[in-house]
Scaffold this motif. Structure first.
Motif, PDB file in Angstrom:
ATOM      1  N   ALA A   1       0.839  -1.200   0.000  1.00 54.38           N
ATOM      2  CA  ALA A   1       0.000   0.000   0.000  1.00 54.38           C
ATOM      3  C   ALA A   1       0.875   1.250   0.000  1.00 54.38           C
ATOM      4  O   ALA A   1       0.381   2.363  -0.158  1.00 54.38           O
ATOM      5  N   ILE A   2       2.155   1.075   0.181  1.00 58.39           N
ATOM      6  CA  ILE A   2       3.083   2.210   0.184  1.00 58.39           C
ATOM      7  C   ILE A   2       4.454   1.709  -0.296  1.00 58.39           C
ATOM      8  O   ILE A   2       4.804   0.542  -0.087  1.00 58.39           O
ATOM      9  N   GLY A   3       5.200   2.590  -0.971  1.00 58.51           N
ATOM     10  CA  GLY A   3       6.556   2.235  -1.384  1.00 58.51           C
ATOM     11  C   GLY A   3       6.649   1.545  -2.733  1.00 58.51           C
ATOM     12  O   GLY A   3       7.742   1.342  -3.252  1.00 58.51           O
ATOM     13  N   GLY A   4       5.516   1.170  -3.324  1.00 53.39           N
ATOM     14  CA  GLY A   4       5.535   0.507  -4.622  1.00 53.39           C
ATOM     15  C   GLY A   4       5.757   1.520  -5.739  1.00 53.39           C
ATOM     16  O   GLY A   4       5.931   2.715  -5.500  1.00 53.39           O
TER      17      GLY A   4
ATOM     18  N   VAL B   1      -0.645  -7.195   7.672  1.00 53.07           N
ATOM     19  CA  VAL B   1       0.040  -6.058   8.271  1.00 53.07           C
ATOM     20  C   VAL B   1       0.695  -6.570   9.546  1.00 53.07           C
ATOM     21  O   VAL B   1       0.126  -7.418  10.239  1.00 53.07           O
ATOM     22  N   SER B   2       1.881  -6.104   9.840  1.00 51.82           N
ATOM     23  CA  SER B   2       2.455  -6.409  11.145  1.00 51.82           C
ATOM     24  C   SER B   2       3.081  -5.142  11.717  1.00 51.82           C
ATOM     25  O   SER B   2       3.474  -4.239  10.974  1.00 51.82           O
ATOM     26  N   VAL B   3       3.129  -5.105  13.041  1.00 51.04           N
ATOM     27  CA  VAL B   3       3.706  -3.958  13.742  1.00 51.04           C
ATOM     28  C   VAL B   3       4.783  -4.467  14.693  1.00 51.04           C
ATOM     29  O   VAL B   3       4.508  -5.293  15.566  1.00 51.04           O
ATOM     30  N   ALA B   4       6.007  -3.995  14.491  1.00 51.48           N
ATOM     31  CA  ALA B   4       7.085  -4.252  15.453  1.00 51.48           C
ATOM     32  C   ALA B   4       7.268  -2.963  16.229  1.00 51.48           C
ATOM     33  O   ALA B   4       7.419  -1.897  15.624  1.00 51.48           O
TER      34      ALA B   4
ATOM     35  N   VAL C   1       0.888   8.870  14.606  1.00 51.42           N
ATOM     36  CA  VAL C   1       2.025   8.194  13.983  1.00 51.42           C
ATOM     37  C   VAL C   1       1.709   7.851  12.524  1.00 51.42           C
ATOM     38  O   VAL C   1       2.480   8.136  11.615  1.00 51.42           O
ATOM     39  N   MET C   2       0.544   7.260  12.318  1.00 50.11           N
ATOM     40  CA  MET C   2       0.229   6.751  10.973  1.00 50.11           C
ATOM     41  C   MET C   2      -0.014   7.883   9.974  1.00 50.11           C
ATOM     42  O   MET C   2       0.239   7.720   8.787  1.00 50.11           O
ATOM     43  N   ARG C   3      -0.521   9.014  10.479  1.00 51.15           N
ATOM     44  CA  ARG C   3      -0.708  10.146   9.565  1.00 51.15           C
ATOM     45  C   ARG C   3       0.610  10.474   8.868  1.00 51.15           C
ATOM     46  O   ARG C   3       0.632  10.810   7.699  1.00 51.15           O
TER      47      ARG C   3
ATOM     48  N   ALA D   1       0.901   6.856   1.301  1.00 45.98           N
ATOM     49  CA  ALA D   1       0.303   5.577   0.885  1.00 45.98           C
ATOM     50  C   ALA D   1      -0.466   5.741  -0.420  1.00 45.98           C
ATOM     51  O   ALA D   1      -1.170   6.730  -0.616  1.00 45.98           O
ATOM     52  N   LYS D   2      -0.285   4.779  -1.312  1.00 44.67           N
ATOM     53  CA  LYS D   2      -1.056   4.737  -2.569  1.00 44.67           C
ATOM     54  C   LYS D   2      -1.652   3.347  -2.704  1.00 44.67           C
ATOM     55  O   LYS D   2      -1.261   2.579  -3.588  1.00 44.67           O
ATOM     56  N   PRO D   3      -2.599   3.014  -1.843  1.00 40.09           N
ATOM     57  CA  PRO D   3      -3.135   1.649  -1.876  1.00 40.09           C
ATOM     58  C   PRO D   3      -3.987   1.422  -3.122  1.00 40.09           C
ATOM     59  O   PRO D   3      -4.466   2.379  -3.731  1.00 40.09           O
ATOM     60  N   THR D   4      -4.182   0.166  -3.482  1.00 40.30           N
ATOM     61  CA  THR D   4      -5.153  -0.184  -4.521  1.00 40.30           C
ATOM     62  C   THR D   4      -6.506  -0.319  -3.847  1.00 40.30           C
ATOM     63  O   THR D   4      -6.600  -0.337  -2.602  1.00 40.30           O
ATOM     64  N   GLU D   5      -7.542  -0.455  -4.650  1.00 34.38           N
ATOM     65  CA  GLU D   5      -8.865  -0.629  -4.069  1.00 34.38           C
ATOM     66  C   GLU D   5      -8.885  -1.862  -3.158  1.00 34.38           C
ATOM     67  O   GLU D   5      -9.495  -1.857  -2.097  1.00 34.38           O
ATOM     68  N   GLU D   6      -8.166  -2.905  -3.607  1.00 33.62           N
ATOM     69  CA  GLU D   6      -8.209  -4.166  -2.856  1.00 33.62           C
ATOM     70  C   GLU D   6      -7.419  -4.139  -1.559  1.00 33.62           C
ATOM     71  O   GLU D   6      -7.685  -4.935  -0.666  1.00 33.62           O
ATOM     72  N   ASN D   7      -6.409  -3.287  -1.485  1.00 34.87           N
ATOM     73  CA  ASN D   7      -5.605  -3.345  -0.254  1.00 34.87           C
ATOM     74  C   ASN D   7      -5.667  -2.065   0.578  1.00 34.87           C
ATOM     75  O   ASN D   7      -4.870  -1.873   1.483  1.00 34.87           O
ATOM     76  N   GLN D   8      -6.650  -1.216   0.280  1.00 39.91           N
ATOM     77  CA  GLN D   8      -6.734   0.020   1.052  1.00 39.91           C
ATOM     78  C   GLN D   8      -7.072  -0.239   2.521  1.00 39.91           C
ATOM     79  O   GLN D   8      -6.804   0.583   3.380  1.00 39.91           O
ATOM     80  N   PHE D   9      -7.636  -1.432   2.779  1.00 48.62           N
ATOM     81  CA  PHE D   9      -7.934  -1.781   4.178  1.00 48.62           C
ATOM     82  C   PHE D   9      -6.673  -1.815   5.044  1.00 48.62           C
ATOM     83  O   PHE D   9      -6.740  -1.721   6.262  1.00 48.62           O
ATOM     84  N   LYS D  10      -5.510  -1.963   4.397  1.00 48.90           N
ATOM     85  CA  LYS D  10      -4.275  -2.087   5.191  1.00 48.90           C
ATOM     86  C   LYS D  10      -3.928  -0.800   5.943  1.00 48.90           C
ATOM     87  O   LYS D  10      -3.271  -0.848   6.975  1.00 48.90           O
ATOM     88  N   VAL D  11      -4.363   0.338   5.400  1.00 47.11           N
ATOM     89  CA  VAL D  11      -4.000   1.609   6.036  1.00 47.11           C
ATOM     90  C   VAL D  11      -4.688   1.748   7.399  1.00 47.11           C
ATOM     91  O   VAL D  11      -4.009   1.912   8.422  1.00 47.11           O
ATOM     92  N   PRO D  12      -6.031   1.643   7.461  1.00 50.49           N
ATOM     93  CA  PRO D  12      -6.647   1.670   8.806  1.00 50.49           C
ATOM     94  C   PRO D  12      -6.249   0.468   9.670  1.00 50.49           C
ATOM     95  O   PRO D  12      -6.142   0.589  10.894  1.00 50.49           O
TER      96      PRO D  12
END
Ligand SMILES: Cc1cc2nc3c(=O)[nH]c(=O)nc-3n(C[C@H](O)[C@H](O)[C@H](O)COP(=O)(O)OP(=O)(O)OC[C@H]3O[C@@H](n4cnc5c(N)ncnc54)[C@H](O)[C@@H]3O)c2cc1C
Ligand code: SF4
Lengths: 222, 316
Positions: free
Chosen positions: B150-153, B242-245, B282-284, B290-301
């Motif tokens: 969702a980001i960095g691509g 998604v994972s958070v360390a 933090v996430m803001r 972030a440039k998510p696709t329609e299918e993976n925009q759920f990853k941001v929230p």
């Protein structure tokens, strides 16, 4: 079913030989294409190339020393099943996803499908055949029978090898994803056992009986 | 699988030389990623250099008070090491959240860092994929992208780096030590190790031809409470959506890196300065681009909620 070792060639042997031959023939073209080397002009060079694709390796399987010569591509799983005819270890997905091929190498469980036989020089390998015999079952084998820890039985050798290792890993204090306190001792709880067995898939869904079998053996050891 | 010749290296530098001496050679460590890909003919080396047995399988204390982890230390041995469990809990947690017991017994520290994406099109040799076959196009951007970045691509590739261990190493400021065929050694901060795809998604890291990872070093422990929360489609034995360390200090400050959402472990030190102000602050910043696709925009929230869960657990 017992395989014949009387020198008579079975249909299955024929298929194995056929596959091996095809692989040997197919190789030079593929290798030259990939490595951009000149096609060897002489038969000697071809022989040398062919030899570079095979290796000899020695290890022990279930306490017996074995020296085998294999195509480098041979996985430990295929070496056990095809070269050494130890067909207790099963091939499921062949990609490390199902756990049917689980064996122990130097005391640690691994997926034998994702490792090459040539990488196991001097290693000690234990497959399901090395745990017990029909007359003298390993406690984990007996517990799987007692608790009906299978239906079709295909994943069972891998499940049993993994189950034995699961209890050993808990005893050795190796943490898992569900271990609450990773600095303390670990309880062999149902959750711990389930999490540690998640690399072994059972299509028949015998999971609850597999858990019961493992808990039974855990109790015997306590 | 394509045929290949095989050798056991006798020293780290000899391994680097052996890999350099042939056009199409690869190192093999645990083999759990490489052999998987070789069976599918996604990787087609004609020579394998086995780097097991080079004595790179120990964990030692460094003069700086940290740890030097040999490249061949297994994931199980690293996760179970008493010093790691005590001082670098986020690393133990991340490792045991990945793969299975069998795989972790074989997977190595160096190989884990270099594991390749799980993009479904990368695995499907019938489909265009710029990472597998440069110049053929990316099937995922307009295709099934639920699991992807969702980001960095880039317009060339939106694959994620799928691993867990490296996400924890990113919050720990790990460094990667290497040796090249000339015997030269160098140290690469993990922040610079994995590359964004840009126009060359087939280039995934900083390593040069023949360069061998010999170790990963961790600086002295930074204290704090350590967390690794991994959200996935089933509760075990699956890659992260998604994972958070995170490392959280008493005063609410700390460090955070995300996995499963970008082509590399995703961390931004200016964003994590917002940790005392909560997950959305933090996430803001962290996911501002972030440039998510329609299918993976759920990853941001989802990333924000996962960090919120970590922060509330840290308080509780
Ligand atoms: C079914 C399955 C599920 C999985 N689930 C997860 C998961 O949930 N989370 C997760 O993080 N991972 C997961 N994995 C991936 C696993 O963690 C990796 O396969 C493993 O860590 C790779 O390590 P290895 O030593 O086996 O690498 P190898 O397969 O031996 O090598 C991988 C690559 O690294 C190169 N390499 C190896 N060592 C070195 C070195 N020292 N220097 C330079 N190059 C080197 C090789 O040439 C190769 O290109 C899963 C794998 C499978 C098969
Ligand atoms: S996202 Fe990357 S790996 Fe997936 S198809 Fe596109 S180019 Fe290939």
């Amino acid at each position: 079913m017992k395989r014949e070792h009387n020198g008579g060639i079975t249909r299955r042997d024929l298929m194995i030989v056929g596959a091996a031959t095809a692989a040997t023939y197919a190789f030079p073209k593929v290798a030259y294409g990939q490595a951009n080397v000149e096609a060897p002009a002489s038969g000697e060079a071809l022989k040398a190339l062919d030899a570079s694709l095979k290796s000899e390796v020695s290890f022990t399987v279930n306490g017996t020393a074995r020296d085998i010569a294999v195509d480098n591509r041979t996985t430990l799983l295929d070496a056990l099943r095809e070269t050494l005819q130890l067909t207790g270890t099963k091939k499921g997905c062949d990609h490390g996803q199902c756990g049917a091929c689980t064996v122990s190498v130097n005391g640690r469980r691994i997926n034998s499908c994702l490792t090459l036989a040539v990488m196991h020089q001097d290693d000690e390998i234990t497959s399901i055949e090395g745990l017990g015999t029909p007359d003298d079952l390993h406690p984990m084998q007996a517990a799987f029978i007692e608790h009906d820890g299978y239906q079709c039985g295909y994943c069972t050798p891998g499940q049993i090898c993994s189950a034995k290792a699961t209890l050993e890993e808990i005893r050795a204090g190796i943490p898992s994803h569900v271990t609450a306190d990773i600095t303390g001792p670990i309880e062999a709880s149902d959750d711990e056992i389930r999490e540690r067995m998640s690399g072994n898939i059972c299509r028949c869904g015998a999971y609850s009986n597999i858990l019961a079998a493992i808990k039974d053996v855990k109790g015997q050891n306590a | 699988m394509r045929a290949f010749s095989y050798e056991r290296a006798s020293s780290p530098q000899a391994a680097a030389q052996a890999a350099m001496a042939r056009d199409n050679a690869k190192f093999i460590a645990g083999g759990t990623n490489l052999l998987d890909l070789m069976k599918l003919e996604i990787e087609t080396p004609t020579h394998l250099v086995d780097v097991n047995g080079l004595g790179l399988d120990t964990i030692e204390e460094t003069d700086a008070g940290g740890l030097r982890i040999g490249a061949l230390v297994s994931n199980t041995a690293l996760a179970a090491d008493e010093r790691v469990r005590r001082d670098y809990g986020v690393l133990t947690r991340a490792i045991v959240a990945g793969a299975s017991g069998q795989l972790r017994n074989k997977a190595t520290t160096g190989g884990n860092l270099l594991q390749r994406t799980r993009c479904p099109y990368f695995y499907d040799t019938n489909m265009p994929c710029n990472k597998r076959a440069p110049g053929t196009g990316c099937s995922a951007i307009e295709g099934f992208s639920r699991s992807l970045a969702a980001i960095g691509g880039s317009d060339f590739c939106i694959a994620t780096y799928p691993g867990d261990m490296a996400v924890a190493m990113r919050v720990l400021d790990a460094e990667i030590e290497t040796v090249d065929p000339d015997g030269e050694t160098r140290t690469i901060p993990i922040a610079d190790f994995h590359k964004l795809p840009g126009e060359t998604p087939e280039v995934e890291n900083e390593l040069r031809p023949g360069e061998l990872i010999t170790a990963v070093t961790l600086p002295a422990s930074v204290g704090g409470r350590h967390f690794y929360h991994k959200v996935r489609d089933r509760s075990s034995y699956a890659f992260a959506l998604v994972s958070v360390a995170a490392i959280v200090n008493e005063d609410g400050t700390g460090r955070v890196a995300l996995g499963g959402i970008a082509p590399k472990p995703w961390r931004d030190e200016t964003a994590e300065a917002e940790m005392p102000n909560g997950a959305s602050a933090v996430m803001r910043r962290l996911l501002a681009d972030a440039k998510p696709t329609e299918e993976n925009q759920f990853k941001v929230p989802l990333a924000e909620r996962t960090l919120a869960a970590v922060l509330s657990e840290a308080k509780g």
